[in-house]
Write an enzyme that holds these catalytic residues in place. Structure first.
Site, PDB file in Angstrom:
ATOM      1  N   PHE A 194       0.897  -1.332   0.095  1.00 17.14           N
ATOM      2  CA  PHE A 194      -0.040   0.006  -0.035  1.00 17.14           C
ATOM      3  C   PHE A 194       0.884   1.317  -0.084  1.00 17.14           C
ATOM      4  CE2 PHE A 194      -0.917  -1.478   4.611  1.00 17.14           C
ATOM      5  CZ  PHE A 194       0.240  -0.818   5.154  1.00 17.14           C
ATOM      6  N   HIS A 229      -3.086   3.483  12.348  1.00 19.28           N
ATOM      7  CA  HIS A 229      -2.653   3.549  13.743  1.00 19.28           C
ATOM      8  C   HIS A 229      -1.109   2.840  14.001  1.00 19.28           C
ATOM      9  CE1 HIS A 229      -4.107  -0.438  15.982  1.00 19.28           C
ATOM     10  NE2 HIS A 229      -3.699  -0.620  14.767  1.00 19.28           N
TER      11      HIS A 229
END
Length: 340
Positions: A232, A250
């Protein structure tokens, strides 16, 4: 009349907090030995349990007795031990099992990271990297057995949250979902089960999605569920109407998050929407699960949990705008964002 607790009660409470390390390790041993599974068929004596788990009877009894004192297991008058509701959460193969968490939190590689919490607080850098010499995800790539334990933990966490998310957020407009960093598709499958006309692509590292064919076969979602490997940080499948990043941002600091969000944004086409599913930290001193998870992120990955304002700034830097934030019963929220 004062409602403040007495000094003795305060000290006793602090003693309990300080002894938390014992509880974590005791629960780890329970999970490792499968004791909750052993007792799922009914009460057993320490001798019976010691025989089946190849442990020392007296030591095992002492473990069970200690745990029974805090509600994990119960000792009967005949000396046998039985499950309690708390102990039952450590059974394997049951819905919402917490056994994967116990197995992760008790392992040496996890504890070694937390041994360096002081380093993390002093520097803001991951204690895990100091303990192991590499970042968490690189370590897991090098240690497949530990990666299996970690992935089971992540799947269990997603199972807890997925149902709450699909109940709180309306996916009826979703025709094609791309779940970025979606592991073995636990979240995507929850969406597809609720919305039979939708399709989903789960995008994750090639080593992760290698097990995708077995998942498709077991779930009966051939033609609706697809697994695609990649990074990604480089590129994600484009053209979907819905993208999701669940418990991804996170893990990373702001700059890395901007890279991830920028990659996803390139794949989005108006009116695509991005769903960032995270624990949004509220104001105030009230307990909130995300505050403790935030310390895990500090130690293990160098990432962090964020407030609504912090997510707003992060998304704006990536060219995205928050439309709304939808809370769920799991403690996570769905942050819906669009391009612009």
């Amino acid at each position: 009349m004062s409602t403040e607790p007495s000094p003795a009660i305060v000290r006793d409470h602090m003693h309990e907090l300080l002894g938390g390390y014992r509880t974590t390790q005791m629960l780890y041993v329970v999970a490792k030995l499968g004791l909750a599974d052993q007792l799922s068929s009914g009460p057993k004596s320490p001798a019976e349990l010691a025989s089946t788990t190849q442990t020392q009877e007296q030591a095992l009894f002492r473990l069970l007795r200690s745990l029974a004192s805090i509600g994990v297991f119960a000792e009967r008058e005949d000396g046998r031990f039985e499950l309690t509701p708390l102990a039952a959460t450590l059974r394997s193969g049951v819905e919402a099992s917490l056994r994967p968490f116990a197995l992760s939190y008790g392992e040496a590689w996890w504890w070694d990271g937390f041994r360096e919490l002081l380093h993390s607080v002093k520097t803001g850098q991951p204690g895990f990297r100091r303990a192991h010499g590499v970042d968490l995800f690189e370590y897991l790539n090098q240690h497949p057995d530990d990666a299996s334990t970690f992935n089971a933990n992540m799947s269990a966490a997603t199972q807890e949250e997925a149902q709450a998310v699909v109940e709180a957020y309306d996916f009826s407009r979703t025709n094609l979902l791309v779940d970025v960093g979606g592991g073995l598709g636990t979240f995507a499958r929850a969406v597809l089960s609720r919305h039979p006309r939708a399709r989903a692509i789960v995008f994750d590292q090639p080593s992760v999605v290698a097990g995708g064919d077995a998942v498709i076969a077991a779930s009966g979602l051939a033609g609706r569920l697809e697994f695609v490997g990649g990074s990604f940080f480089a590129q994600v499948p484009d053209g979907a109407d819905t993208y999701s990043l669940k418990d991804i941002l996170h893990d990373w600091d702001d700059d890395q998050c901007i890279r991830i969000l920028g990659t996803v944004r390139k794949g989005m086409r108006r009116p695509s929407r991005l769903l960032v599913i995270e624990r949004v930290i509220p104001r105030g001193n009230e307990p909130f699960p995300g505050k403790m998870v935030d310390i895990t992120m500090l130690v293990m990955t160098g990432g962090q949990e964020r407030t609504a304002e912090e997510y707003g700034r992060l998304l704006r830097r990536a060219g995205l705008t928050i439309v709304r934030i939808v809370p769920t019963d799991s403690g996570s929220s769905v942050i819906e964002a669009v391009v612009g």
